[in-house]
Design a protein around this motif. Structure first.
Motif, mmCIF file in Angstrom:
data_model
loop_
_atom_site.group_PDB
_atom_site.id
_atom_site.type_symbol
_atom_site.label_atom_id
_atom_site.label_comp_id
_atom_site.label_asym_id
_atom_site.label_seq_id
_atom_site.Cartn_x
_atom_site.Cartn_y
_atom_site.Cartn_z
ATOM 1 N N PHE A 320 26.138 24.215 18.616
ATOM 2 C CA PHE A 320 26.542 23.173 18.260
ATOM 3 C C PHE A 320 28.144 23.956 18.453
ATOM 4 C CE2 PHE A 320 22.520 24.022 16.147
ATOM 5 C CZ PHE A 320 21.672 22.857 16.742
ATOM 6 N N SER A 321 28.816 23.920 18.857
ATOM 7 C CA SER A 321 29.837 24.647 19.627
ATOM 8 C C SER A 321 30.517 24.021 20.826
ATOM 9 C CB SER A 321 30.727 26.413 19.016
ATOM 10 O OG SER A 321 29.802 26.977 19.623
ATOM 11 N N ALA A 322 32.040 23.398 19.853
ATOM 12 C CA ALA A 322 32.240 22.719 21.415
ATOM 13 C C ALA A 322 33.719 23.517 21.917
ATOM 14 C CB ALA A 322 33.123 21.807 21.162
ATOM 15 N N PRO A 323 33.725 24.069 23.149
ATOM 16 C CA PRO A 323 34.374 24.691 23.922
ATOM 17 C C PRO A 323 35.660 24.781 23.093
ATOM 18 C CG PRO A 323 33.162 23.596 25.413
ATOM 19 C CD PRO A 323 32.774 22.858 24.401
ATOM 20 N N ALA A 324 36.058 25.760 23.461
ATOM 21 C CA ALA A 324 37.768 26.238 22.728
ATOM 22 C C ALA A 324 37.901 27.362 23.505
ATOM 23 C CB ALA A 324 37.130 27.292 20.905
ATOM 24 N N LEU A 325 39.226 27.508 23.364
ATOM 25 C CA LEU A 325 40.099 28.413 24.118
ATOM 26 C C LEU A 325 40.042 29.863 24.216
ATOM 27 C CD1 LEU A 325 41.646 28.909 26.897
ATOM 28 C CD2 LEU A 325 44.441 29.071 25.592
ATOM 29 N N ASN A 326 38.888 30.965 24.287
ATOM 30 C CA ASN A 326 39.185 32.159 24.306
ATOM 31 C C ASN A 326 38.443 33.093 24.788
ATOM 32 O OD1 ASN A 326 36.619 31.134 24.705
ATOM 33 N ND2 ASN A 326 36.132 30.779 22.654
ATOM 34 N N TYR A 327 37.854 34.440 24.719
ATOM 35 C CA TYR A 327 37.745 35.410 25.719
ATOM 36 C C TYR A 327 37.029 34.490 26.625
ATOM 37 C CZ TYR A 327 33.101 36.618 24.044
ATOM 38 O OH TYR A 327 31.158 36.547 23.945
ATOM 39 N N THR A 328 35.565 33.448 26.255
ATOM 40 C CA THR A 328 34.336 33.111 27.271
ATOM 41 C C THR A 328 35.169 32.311 28.064
ATOM 42 O OG1 THR A 328 32.867 32.709 25.018
ATOM 43 C CG2 THR A 328 32.746 31.162 27.366
ATOM 44 N N SER A 329 36.582 31.047 27.689
ATOM 45 C CA SER A 329 36.814 30.323 28.861
ATOM 46 C C SER A 329 38.420 30.686 29.726
ATOM 47 C CB SER A 329 37.999 29.706 27.616
ATOM 48 O OG SER A 329 37.566 28.658 27.116
ATOM 49 N N VAL A 330 38.666 32.096 29.265
ATOM 50 C CA VAL A 330 39.361 32.811 30.411
ATOM 51 C C VAL A 330 38.211 34.072 31.638
ATOM 52 C CG1 VAL A 330 40.433 35.035 30.787
ATOM 53 C CG2 VAL A 330 41.475 33.458 29.049
ATOM 54 N N LEU A 331 37.262 33.955 31.125
ATOM 55 C CA LEU A 331 35.957 34.690 31.896
ATOM 56 C C LEU A 331 34.994 33.580 32.880
ATOM 57 C CD1 LEU A 331 34.506 37.360 29.182
ATOM 58 C CD2 LEU A 331 35.239 37.826 31.309
ATOM 59 N N ASN A 332 35.319 32.081 31.959
ATOM 60 C CA ASN A 332 34.883 31.326 33.155
ATOM 61 C C ASN A 332 35.501 31.785 34.435
ATOM 62 O OD1 ASN A 332 32.221 31.352 31.617
ATOM 63 N ND2 ASN A 332 33.114 29.615 30.150
ATOM 64 N N VAL A 333 36.465 30.585 33.820
ATOM 65 C CA VAL A 333 37.490 30.636 35.025
ATOM 66 C C VAL A 333 38.107 31.996 36.009
ATOM 67 C CG1 VAL A 333 39.843 30.362 35.745
ATOM 68 C CG2 VAL A 333 39.234 29.321 33.143
ATOM 69 N N VAL A 334 37.511 32.752 35.729
ATOM 70 C CA VAL A 334 38.039 34.300 36.404
ATOM 71 C C VAL A 334 36.278 33.697 37.122
ATOM 72 C CG1 VAL A 334 37.662 37.153 36.531
ATOM 73 C CG2 VAL A 334 39.243 35.725 34.455
ATOM 74 N N PHE A 335 34.817 34.392 36.546
ATOM 75 C CA PHE A 335 34.348 33.929 37.441
ATOM 76 C C PHE A 335 33.676 33.000 38.345
ATOM 77 C CE2 PHE A 335 32.810 37.868 35.146
ATOM 78 C CZ PHE A 335 32.456 38.259 35.767
ATOM 79 N N LEU A 336 34.879 31.444 37.987
ATOM 80 C CA LEU A 336 34.219 30.451 38.958
ATOM 81 C C LEU A 336 34.946 30.355 39.915
ATOM 82 C CD1 LEU A 336 34.878 27.401 36.398
ATOM 83 C CD2 LEU A 336 33.115 28.091 37.839
ATOM 84 N N LEU A 337 36.487 31.538 39.948
ATOM 85 C CA LEU A 337 37.197 32.058 40.764
ATOM 86 C C LEU A 337 36.191 32.688 41.976
ATOM 87 C CD1 LEU A 337 40.818 32.733 39.744
ATOM 88 C CD2 LEU A 337 40.173 30.343 41.063
ATOM 89 N N ILE A 338 35.741 33.578 41.686
ATOM 90 C CA ILE A 338 34.971 34.312 42.236
ATOM 91 C C ILE A 338 33.812 33.993 43.013
ATOM 92 C CG2 ILE A 338 33.228 37.010 42.749
ATOM 93 C CD1 ILE A 338 35.019 37.497 39.469
ATOM 94 N N MET A 339 33.390 32.944 42.340
ATOM 95 C CA MET A 339 32.344 32.353 42.888
ATOM 96 C C MET A 339 32.942 31.430 43.343
ATOM 97 S SD MET A 339 29.657 30.813 39.327
ATOM 98 C CE MET A 339 28.871 30.273 40.306
ATOM 99 N N ALA A 340 33.444 30.855 43.749
ATOM 100 C CA ALA A 340 34.253 30.594 45.304
ATOM 101 C C ALA A 340 34.823 31.166 46.366
ATOM 102 C CB ALA A 340 36.065 29.576 44.266
ATOM 103 N N VAL A 341 35.103 31.939 46.127
ATOM 104 C CA VAL A 341 35.528 33.241 46.880
ATOM 105 C C VAL A 341 33.931 33.331 47.895
ATOM 106 C CG1 VAL A 341 36.109 35.872 47.722
ATOM 107 C CG2 VAL A 341 37.595 34.256 45.548
ATOM 108 N N LEU A 342 33.270 33.890 46.694
ATOM 109 C CA LEU A 342 31.415 34.011 47.658
ATOM 110 C C LEU A 342 31.082 32.141 47.674
ATOM 111 C CD1 LEU A 342 30.009 36.281 44.649
ATOM 112 C CD2 LEU A 342 30.478 37.051 47.083
ATOM 113 N N GLY A 343 31.632 31.096 47.828
ATOM 114 C CA GLY A 343 30.855 30.205 48.546
ATOM 115 C C GLY A 343 31.884 29.918 49.574
ATOM 116 N N TRP A 344 33.129 30.532 49.784
ATOM 117 C CA TRP A 344 33.468 30.016 50.692
ATOM 118 C C TRP A 344 32.979 30.746 52.003
ATOM 119 C CZ3 TRP A 344 36.162 34.405 53.035
ATOM 120 C CH2 TRP A 344 37.599 33.697 54.242
ATOM 121 N N ARG A 345 32.622 31.807 52.044
ATOM 122 C CA ARG A 345 32.416 33.797 52.761
ATOM 123 C C ARG A 345 30.961 32.694 52.869
ATOM 124 N NH1 ARG A 345 35.003 37.919 55.359
ATOM 125 N NH2 ARG A 345 32.632 38.541 56.918
#
Length: 370
Positions: A320-345
């Protein structure tokens, strides 16, 4: 909910892809030749180190059985790979907390012990022989190619293998293969969980799970949990959001655990069992799996109750909670970048063609080693 579980999912899949890159399927086949405690222990270990997609697990188990693994070892491998994997533990931790992770892993091991004992007491050699004949007909299930694929790199020192170009390619292929094989289940799980959380009133769940009868609900939860899973059609990690909804609704702790175990009891997988091993073995697997899941859920519920580590029923905030700027958001961005690198490869090294081959492998090329 997707936002809450995004980074643990990505991290789990990355760890799983690394392990798959470093552990060779041939070594697994060699180790699982009997149904001795050692073989079953190794099957559990290798299963925990493999992909978490239920369909892939079923395909890999068949492939292991065909190549000489004992039937109990192949099935134990399959159960470990959907119940004892990184991804599942991480998502459980984020959505439901430590005690559920502990119960999932302790209960998973207990379920495998119960399953091994049931096989020892009830599995007749004639049934295994019948299943082996059926397996040799090579009827297709789902994620067959995933079951046959082995991209492990076994030569050279550990770190060198990991950080080489070949290592990165294999990790990217294993990662995206796993993600594409479960994304529909995760999506379905989130959608069904969202719908149930939004539309089904708490009073319905409370009466359905007998929350006003504490003793009865302890027994009823593990018995009904796998049945809900069977009807939900969602497998693998897609089950976790649904488990959060059931826990909110008042199902017993053991019931949540039994429900999570039952991702291998969904109707499409029972149908694949029928194709692979024949109708009689499919019904047998349904019966022994159900008993092992319900019993393990019930016993682990009792144990955690006795230890006083069952959390009190609380509303799962991720529902029931809306996304907020916290450690979850920061980690999500980091892992989306890693996923993008793996996707490129993955795209640069023929990944999409490989995925197409995986969906339509030829039965006579079971020995595909890319």
């Amino acid at each position: 909910m997707l936002w809450e579980v995004l980074w643990p999912l990505a991290l789990g899949f990355i760890l799983s892809a690394i392990v798959q890159t470093l552990v060779s399927r041939r070594a697994v086949e060699r180790a699982l030749g009997s149904d001795s405690p050692r073989s079953l222990g190794l099957a559990t270990l290798f299963g925990a180190a493999s992909s978490s997609c239920s369909y892939a697990a079923v395909a890999i188990a068949r492939s292991l059985f065909r190549k000489g693994a004992s039937f109990p070892a192949a099935i134990v491998f399959e159960f470990a790979s959907t119940n004892l994997v990184f991804e599942l533990g991480l998502v459980l931790l984020i959505l439901l907390g430590w005690s559920f992770v502990g119960a999932e892993f302790a209960g998973g091991l207990l379920m495998i012990v119960i399953l091994a004992l049931l096989f020892r007491w009830t599995l007749k050699p004639g049934m295994i022989e019948e299943a082996r004949q059926q397996v040799e007909q090579g009827r297709r299930g789902r994620m067959e190619g995933h079951g046959e694929m082995d991209m492990s790199i076994t030569d050279g020192p550990f770190l060198k293998r990991l950080f080489s170009g070949r290592g990165l390619t294999a990790i990217s292929h294993n990662f995206w293969t796993d993600v594409t094989s479960v994304w529909t289940d995760i999506g379905l799980g989130l959608l069904i969980a969202g719908a149930l959380a939004a539309w089904v009133p708490a009073s319905f769940w409370q009466s359905f799970f007998l929350t006003s009868h504490p003793v009865l609900s302890q027994v009823w939860g593990p018995l009904i949990g796998p049945v809900i899973s069977l009807l939900s059609f969602v497998c693998s990690i897609g089950n976790v959001p649904l488990a959060a909804v059931l826990w909110n609704g008042g199902i017993s702790f053991g019931g949540v655990i039994a429900f999570l175990f039952a991702d291998l009891l969904i109707l499409p997988i029972l149908d694949i069992y029928r194709k692979y091993y024949g109708g009689r073995m499919a019904l047998y697997l349904l019966a022994v799996s159900y008993v092992a899941m319900a019993l393990a859920g019930f016993l682990i519920g009792l144990l955690f109750q006795a230890l006083g580590i069952v959390p009190s029923h609380h509303v799962v905030t991720a529902l029931f909670s809306a996304p907020a700027l916290n450690y979850t958001s920061v980690l999500n961005v980091v892992f989306l970048l890693i996923m993008a690198v793996l996707g490129w490869r993955f795209l640069r090294t023929g990944g999409p063609e490989m995925l197409r081959m995986m969906e339509t492998p030829t039965p006579d090329h079971a020995e595909h080693h890319h």
